[in-house]
Design a protein around this motif. Structure first.
Motif, PDB file in Angstrom:
ATOM      1  N   LYS A 148       8.262   8.475 -12.810  1.00 35.35           N
ATOM      2  CA  LYS A 148       9.573   7.853 -12.925  1.00 35.35           C
ATOM      3  C   LYS A 148      10.050   7.932 -14.372  1.00 35.35           C
ATOM      4  CE  LYS A 148       8.513   4.525  -9.268  1.00 35.35           C
ATOM      5  NZ  LYS A 148       8.462   3.084  -8.904  1.00 35.35           N
ATOM      6  N   LYS A 149      11.316   7.633 -14.583  1.00 32.74           N
ATOM      7  CA  LYS A 149      11.870   7.693 -15.936  1.00 32.74           C
ATOM      8  C   LYS A 149      11.149   6.765 -16.890  1.00 32.74           C
ATOM      9  CE  LYS A 149      16.548   9.362 -14.958  1.00 32.74           C
ATOM     10  NZ  LYS A 149      17.999   9.070 -15.085  1.00 32.74           N
ATOM     11  N   ASP A 150      10.636   5.648 -16.353  1.00 32.68           N
ATOM     12  CA  ASP A 150       9.935   4.704 -17.219  1.00 32.68           C
ATOM     13  C   ASP A 150       8.478   5.085 -17.428  1.00 32.68           C
ATOM     14  OD1 ASP A 150       8.852   4.188 -14.749  1.00 32.68           O
ATOM     15  OD2 ASP A 150       9.504   2.089 -14.635  1.00 32.68           O
ATOM     16  N   GLY A 151       8.073   6.265 -16.934  1.00 33.39           N
ATOM     17  CA  GLY A 151       6.705   6.719 -17.126  1.00 33.39           C
ATOM     18  C   GLY A 151       5.741   6.272 -16.053  1.00 33.39           C
ATOM     19  N   GLN A 152       6.223   5.475 -15.100  1.00 36.54           N
ATOM     20  CA  GLN A 152       5.355   4.979 -14.035  1.00 36.54           C
ATOM     21  C   GLN A 152       4.996   6.116 -13.088  1.00 36.54           C
ATOM     22  OE1 GLN A 152       6.940   1.518 -12.090  1.00 36.54           O
ATOM     23  NE2 GLN A 152       5.459   1.589 -10.418  1.00 36.54           N
ATOM     24  N   LYS A 153       3.717   6.188 -12.727  1.00 34.33           N
ATOM     25  CA  LYS A 153       3.240   7.295 -11.911  1.00 34.33           C
ATOM     26  C   LYS A 153       3.080   6.936 -10.442  1.00 34.33           C
ATOM     27  CE  LYS A 153       0.630   9.246 -15.795  1.00 34.33           C
ATOM     28  NZ  LYS A 153      -0.707   9.645 -16.287  1.00 34.33           N
ATOM     29  N   ALA A 154       3.036   5.649 -10.127  1.00 35.90           N
ATOM     30  CA  ALA A 154       2.785   5.212  -8.766  1.00 35.90           C
ATOM     31  C   ALA A 154       3.825   4.196  -8.342  1.00 35.90           C
ATOM     32  CB  ALA A 154       1.376   4.631  -8.643  1.00 35.90           C
ATOM     33  N   ASN A 155       3.808   3.856  -7.053  1.00 36.73           N
ATOM     34  CA  ASN A 155       4.851   3.002  -6.518  1.00 36.73           C
ATOM     35  C   ASN A 155       4.306   2.223  -5.327  1.00 36.73           C
ATOM     36  OD1 ASN A 155       7.751   2.279  -6.316  1.00 36.73           O
ATOM     37  ND2 ASN A 155       7.587   3.279  -4.327  1.00 36.73           N
ATOM     38  N   PHE A 156       4.625   0.943  -5.246  1.00 36.58           N
ATOM     39  CA  PHE A 156       4.337   0.130  -4.068  1.00 36.58           C
ATOM     40  C   PHE A 156       5.621  -0.027  -3.265  1.00 36.58           C
ATOM     41  CE2 PHE A 156       0.844  -1.215  -6.802  1.00 36.58           C
ATOM     42  CZ  PHE A 156      -0.218  -1.279  -5.904  1.00 36.58           C
ATOM     43  N   GLY A 157       5.484  -0.096  -1.948  1.00 38.36           N
ATOM     44  CA  GLY A 157       6.665  -0.251  -1.112  1.00 38.36           C
ATOM     45  C   GLY A 157       6.332  -0.845   0.230  1.00 38.36           C
ATOM     46  N   GLY A 158       7.394  -1.125   0.986  1.00 39.51           N
ATOM     47  CA  GLY A 158       7.208  -1.650   2.329  1.00 39.51           C
ATOM     48  C   GLY A 158       7.679  -3.076   2.490  1.00 39.51           C
ATOM     49  N   ARG A 159       7.326  -3.669   3.647  1.00 40.22           N
ATOM     50  CA  ARG A 159       7.749  -5.032   3.974  1.00 40.22           C
ATOM     51  C   ARG A 159       6.838  -6.032   3.280  1.00 40.22           C
ATOM     52  NH1 ARG A 159       7.809  -5.788  10.090  1.00 40.22           N
ATOM     53  NH2 ARG A 159       5.571  -6.153   9.789  1.00 40.22           N
ATOM     54  N   LYS A 160       7.431  -6.988   2.610  1.00 34.82           N
ATOM     55  CA  LYS A 160       6.645  -7.955   1.855  1.00 34.82           C
ATOM     56  C   LYS A 160       5.972  -8.961   2.770  1.00 34.82           C
ATOM     57  CE  LYS A 160       9.363  -7.648  -2.404  1.00 34.82           C
ATOM     58  NZ  LYS A 160      10.178  -8.370  -3.411  1.00 34.82           N
ATOM     59  N   LYS A 161       4.901  -9.562   2.261  1.00 35.58           N
ATOM     60  CA  LYS A 161       4.182 -10.606   2.988  1.00 35.58           C
ATOM     61  C   LYS A 161       4.976 -11.910   2.934  1.00 35.58           C
ATOM     62  CE  LYS A 161      -0.244 -10.740   2.142  1.00 35.58           C
ATOM     63  NZ  LYS A 161      -1.524 -10.817   1.393  1.00 35.58           N
ATOM     64  N   ASP A 162       4.469 -12.926   3.621  1.00 35.52           N
ATOM     65  CA  ASP A 162       5.161 -14.213   3.659  1.00 35.52           C
ATOM     66  C   ASP A 162       5.303 -14.841   2.279  1.00 35.52           C
ATOM     67  OD1 ASP A 162       5.372 -13.926   6.377  1.00 35.52           O
ATOM     68  OD2 ASP A 162       3.611 -15.161   6.847  1.00 35.52           O
ATOM     69  N   ASP A 163       4.338 -14.557   1.380  1.00 34.19           N
ATOM     70  CA  ASP A 163       4.413 -15.136   0.039  1.00 34.19           C
ATOM     71  C   ASP A 163       5.307 -14.315  -0.897  1.00 34.19           C
ATOM     72  OD1 ASP A 163       2.913 -12.901  -0.401  1.00 34.19           O
ATOM     73  OD2 ASP A 163       1.145 -13.948  -1.177  1.00 34.19           O
ATOM     74  N   GLY A 164       5.965 -13.294  -0.372  1.00 29.31           N
ATOM     75  CA  GLY A 164       6.880 -12.492  -1.174  1.00 29.31           C
ATOM     76  C   GLY A 164       6.236 -11.337  -1.915  1.00 29.31           C
ATOM     77  N   SER A 165       4.937 -11.148  -1.750  1.00 30.20           N
ATOM     78  CA  SER A 165       4.239 -10.067  -2.445  1.00 30.20           C
ATOM     79  C   SER A 165       3.911  -8.947  -1.466  1.00 30.20           C
ATOM     80  CB  SER A 165       2.955 -10.590  -3.083  1.00 30.20           C
ATOM     81  OG  SER A 165       1.997 -10.887  -2.083  1.00 30.20           O
ATOM     82  N   LEU A 166       3.467  -7.840  -2.035  1.00 32.81           N
ATOM     83  CA  LEU A 166       3.067  -6.707  -1.209  1.00 32.81           C
ATOM     84  C   LEU A 166       1.559  -6.660  -0.967  1.00 32.81           C
ATOM     85  CD1 LEU A 166       5.386  -3.932  -2.685  1.00 32.81           C
ATOM     86  CD2 LEU A 166       5.399  -4.740  -0.336  1.00 32.81           C
ATOM     87  N   PHE A 167       0.766  -7.272  -1.883  1.00 36.94           N
ATOM     88  CA  PHE A 167      -0.676  -7.130  -1.716  1.00 36.94           C
ATOM     89  C   PHE A 167      -1.477  -8.304  -2.263  1.00 36.94           C
ATOM     90  CE2 PHE A 167       0.624  -4.918  -5.603  1.00 36.94           C
ATOM     91  CZ  PHE A 167      -0.165  -5.542  -6.548  1.00 36.94           C
ATOM     92  N   SER A 168      -0.879  -9.440  -2.552  1.00 36.31           N
ATOM     93  CA  SER A 168      -1.620 -10.537  -3.182  1.00 36.31           C
ATOM     94  C   SER A 168      -2.843 -10.914  -2.356  1.00 36.31           C
ATOM     95  CB  SER A 168      -0.706 -11.755  -3.345  1.00 36.31           C
ATOM     96  OG  SER A 168      -0.271 -12.229  -2.088  1.00 36.31           O
ATOM     97  N   GLY A 169      -3.994 -10.959  -3.018  1.00 37.22           N
ATOM     98  CA  GLY A 169      -5.248 -11.319  -2.375  1.00 37.22           C
ATOM     99  C   GLY A 169      -5.895 -10.204  -1.588  1.00 37.22           C
TER     100      GLY A 169
END
Length: 919
Positions: A148-169
């Motif tokens: 990405k333009k900011d130098g980021q090489k990876a990306n998380f995506g998809g539907r968030k969990k109930d706590d608003g995160s993608l992978f917490s815990g």
């Protein structure tokens, strides 16, 4: 590897690479040129060509991954492996197999190929995607080929969990991996790290980042005696979070340890290098225990259990401690062992449970009885009773490398110094004499650090010195210039380097890792910033503001970044001369182009303000960059002018990249340094360069004027004046990243343009070659400037053809000063003949066909007849190369036909007059 991806691409690339020069030897490629020792000792297994090694394990041990050695092969997967009807994830397959070295047959079904949309465009970047849940609603994906333009090489995506995160815990686990009671499981940062350990036969989960704790996954496996191994990356953040995760696991009542990786390595690097095995894991667990020790005594205890030494040094919290075990320690340990043996025998006789010392935490180290005793609380207590601890230094010096200056035949030892009081680390260099005695080392610490001391004795210093110097030592080459290093094939700056198109940052120790070599620039006087931006959009306005003269200079500037590679093929590279009338933009062009390569507020250097030694150093400061000479003409035509134009014939050898001069080396020998000219030469002044025909043939001359100026041109030019290296300095990196494409484009264009110029009216082969080279560099601009249209390329080619013709005409005629001299001579001869009745009054020689000129007589005649007096010094340099009246000799004694005495004269052939006879 499956699905059509095989090691054949890597093997063929290694065979084709001119640097390695491998030979096919059945199952192996052998006799490759080793960058480490220079011998033909590199080899690689053809079936698994992922790691290239030197056969000289003890004397060299060079090792490099194919991914590092062949960045071009391990790139551009989207173009080389596009999806097909038969395999819609061919790009992802190739990336995982070739770039990551994974066996696709073992990870089939774990991933899929996807695409990440580039914001604000219709472009998409291919990705390899891994889902984080069984419902495939959340994912992590790695961008292939680009970031990405900011130098980021990876990306998380998809539907968030109930706590608003993608992978917490949560944690990612290799599909099909099941944890059994008592298993060991590694907690790593990334999915690729977990796959690498899975390939090596170890169970692992990915926590997605060093700061994320997979609490949900661990709680789901609580109380099952799982041995959790925190195995994060070995950078600063990874180490800090390893402590925190370890403490949290302990709070949860889980078994926990830390596996500390070598500096700069991660698990998939280690997998590709074939290093993940039982011995490696055991070794890194030991380093993890050292890292987690909370006191000096605990760390000493861990160290002693492995090494069994009675005297040793340890670092703890950035200080050095001497550890000594008392004379009675072995005796006390032996007595405890005897007592334990007697208890064991009694227990066997009575059938009671023996008081066997526990074997400690499960690990990979075999436990013999003495090890078991030492690992027990009894053994630990005995160690603590007999352990003496003494601080010998309040800083921690870590030996990094030896810095070598081949020219001066000098070397220095470079250390990083960490402070126990929390001050930021320093990097210092010491001479060898500074580590010969405790007193010398103590003084060096006081003089070179912020309050560092050493209070140890000679024996303790020897322990440190042996630790520093007896292992395989990295030698870092210190280059006395900025730019291209021909030996490594890398462009070396102060912040970044480029090697085969790959940008390499300066490491934390102040040098660049190029393969297995360390390289740095030791030059302080020239600062090139490599962090600037680049946008090709300014080219059109640049052409508008500075016309063909500016475009030719930009083309020459691009060629300068690859001048040694060009000279390696064509043997030469021309000089560029940029003259201009006031206000034409000459200085603006040069200052802007310097900003494009990261140098602000600079135009060039003045030869006449420097000494010969200073000039030599200026010529040697940069490599694959231009050296710009400005204002070297000072003659204003007045007879008392003191400073004259520099004699550019002195730099003719730069055309071939030959020596910049001879410098005596400061040591007791007859050695001298004759550094080659590794740059290009651009001359910018008001008057044209004077010199011999051989010099003038080497020059491509452009003259900036204001004929193309229109309303608004000045405003366009002012934009270029306002830019800084931060705004446009990315031009340098953009060009170096496309090295191969630029050189290929240049070579193709050069062959075509040289043939075209040869078919024109041009006759001088050197002039044809020089102007064709600059024109070819103009075509190569199209590699990084999409707006470099065919109109601009063809127009620049035509402009340089005209300049080549003008150069031939210049060489066919005498220099303007010489022409003016003979015009004045002929005029004075006529005028003096009228008043003195002497035939040929300025010619002192009575022989036919010879002209003998006494310059004092000539100057007197000029003054008497009201003619301007020329610069005789400049004329004496130019007259020997004249064509109209060929030079014979200087300062010859001639018996004057007018003065009736001997005078000193310069002799020339008189022009032949046409005869009245018919042929």
């Amino acid at each position: 590897m499956s699905r059509g991806v095989s090691p054949a691409d890597v093997v063929q690339a290694l065979l084709d690479d001119p640097v390695f020069r491998f030979e096919d030897a059945g199952k192996y490629l052998r006799k490759g040129q080793c960058p480490g020792c220079g011998k033909r000792t590199l080899y690689v297994l053809k079936d698994k060509p992922w790691v290239i090694r030197c056969e000289r394990l003890n004397k060299c041990g060079h090792e490099v991954t194919a991914r590092e050695a062949l960045p071009d092969v391990f790139a551009d997967f989207a173009r080389r492996y596009p999806p097909t009807e038969e395999n819609r994830q061919a790009t992802a397959d190739a990336y995982l197999a070739l770039d990551r070295g994974f066996d696709l047959s073992r990870i089939q079904g774990w991933y899929e190929q996807a695409a990440w949309p580039v914001p604000g465009t219709t472009d998409h970047i291919p990705t390899v995607r891994f889902y984080l849940d069984e419902g495939r609603t959340r994912w992590w994906e790695r961008l292939i080929d680009r970031t990405k333009k900011d130098g980021q090489k990876a990306n998380f995506g998809g539907r968030k969990k109930d706590d608003g995160s993608l992978f917490s815990g949560d944690a990612w686990t290799p599909p099909g991996m099941a944890l059994e009671d008592g298993d060991r499981c590694f907690i790593v940062e990334g999915i690729f790290h977990a796959i690498a350990l899975h390939h090596a036969g170890y169970k692992a989960i990915a926590a997605f980042s060093c700061s994320h704790f997979p609490s949900t996954f661990i709680e789901a496996n609580a109380k099952r005696r799982i041995r959790w191994v925190v195995a994060l990356d070995s950078d600063k953040a990874g180490r800090e979070w390893a402590r925190k995760h370890h403490a949290r696991l302990k709070q949860m009542g889980e078994l926990a340890s830390v596996c500390l990786l070598p500096d700069g390595k991660d698990w998939d690097d280690l997998w590709r290098a074939g290093r993940i095995d039982t011995r490696f894991i055991t070794d890194r667990l030991y380093y993890g225990r050292l890292f987690m020790a909370e006191t000096v005594q605990e760390k000493a205890y861990v160290y002693y259990r492995r090494h069994r030494r009675g005297l040793f040094l340890l670092d703890f919290e950035n200080a050095i401690y001497s550890i000594t075990l008392g004379k009675d320690f072995d005796k006390a340990l032996g007595e405890a062992a005897v007592q334990w043996s007697e208890q064991e025998l009694e227990a066997k006789r009575t059938g009671a449970v023996p008081a066997t010392p526990p074997t400690g935490k499960p690990n990979d180290e075999a436990q013999n009885p003495m090890d078991a005793l030492l690992a027990s609380p009894i053994g630990r207590e005995i160690f603590a009773m007999h352990c003496s601890i003494d601080q010998v230094s309040n800083v921690l010096p870590r030996f990094l490398y030896m810095e070598r200056d081949e020219i001066m035949d000098e070397q220095r030892y470079v250390f990083s110094v960490a402070y126990a009081n929390g001050q930021p680390d320093d990097i210092i260099s010491l001479e060898g004499t500074s580590i010969t005695s405790p007193e010398a080392f103590h003084k060096a610490m006081l003089n070179r650090t912020r309050g560092g001391t050493f209070d140890g004795d000679a024996k303790q210093l020897k322990i440190l010195r042996d630790r520093w110097l007896n292992s395989r030592m990295l030698t870092v080459t210190a280059l006395p210039f900025v730019g291209y290093d021909n030996e490594s094939g890398a462009w070396i700056g102060q912040q970044h380097a480029w090697h085969r198109g790959r940008r390499i940052p300066l490491n934390e120790h102040g040098y660049f890792n190029i393969g297995r070599r360390g390289i740095k620039s030791s030059l302080k006087g020239v600062t090139i910033s490599t962090d600037g931006k680049f946008s090709p959009a300014w080219l059109k306005n640049y052409a508008t503001a500075f016309h063909w003269q500016g475009m030719a200079t930009l083309a020459f500037w691009l060629g300068s970044l690859f001048v040694q590679q060009i000279r390696a093929v064509h043997k030469t590279f021309p000089f560029l001369e940029l003259t201009g009338e006031p206000g034409a933009g000459k200085s603006t062009i040069l200052e802007f182009l310097w900003k494009c390569v990261g140098r602000d507020d600079y135009e060039g250097f003045d030869l006449l303000k420097s000494t010969p030694a200073g000039r030599r150093r200026a010529f040697s400061q940069v490599s694959n960059l231009p050296v710009v000479i400005i204002e070297s003409d000072r003659d204003n035509g007045e007879k008392d002018t003191k400073l004259k134009q520099f004699g550019f014939d002195e730099v003719k050898t730069f055309y071939n990249g030959r020596s910049t001069g001879t410098l005596g080396v400061a040591k007791r020998s007859n050695d001298v340094d004759e550094s080659p000219f590794q740059a290009s030469l651009l001359i910018s002044q008001n008057a044209e360069v004077d010199g011999s025909e051989a010099l003038l043939q080497r020059i491509v001359h452009c003259h900036a004027d204001k004929k193309h100026h229109k309303p608004g041109t000045r405003d366009v030019a002012r934009w270029f004046e306002r830019q800084t290296s931060s705004d446009v300095g990315g031009f340098l990196g953009a060009a170096l990243a496309r090295e191969r494409d630029i050189l290929e484009t240049y070579q193709t264009a050069f062959e075509r343009i040289e043939a075209r110029y040869s078919d024109s009216s041009l006759k001088n082969e050197r002039i044809i070659k020089n102007h064709a080279q600059v024109a070819a560099c103009g075509h190569a601009l199209g590699v990084i400037f999409p707006t470099m249209t065919d109109h601009l390329k063809d127009g620049l080619t035509e402009y340089l053809l005209l300049r080549a013709k003008a150069r031939e005409q210049r060489l066919a005629a005498d220099h303007p000063l010489v022409e003016q001299f003979w015009d004045t001579y002929d005029y004075l001869s006529i005028q003096l003949t009228k008043t003195t009745s002497r035939l040929d009054p300025l010619n002192h020689d009575r022989r036919d066909g010879v002209i003998a000129v006494n310059f004092n007589h000539f100057l007197e005649a000029c003054r008497n007849c009201g003619q301007p007096t020329p610069d005789i010094g400049a004329l004496k340099k130019l007259l020997p190369a004249g064509n109209a009246r060929r030079f014979i000799a200087a300062n010859r004694s001639v018996h004057s036909q007018h003065e009736k005495k001997t005078v000193k004269c310069w002799l020339f052939h008189a022009p032949k007059l046409p005869t009245m006879e018919e042929d």
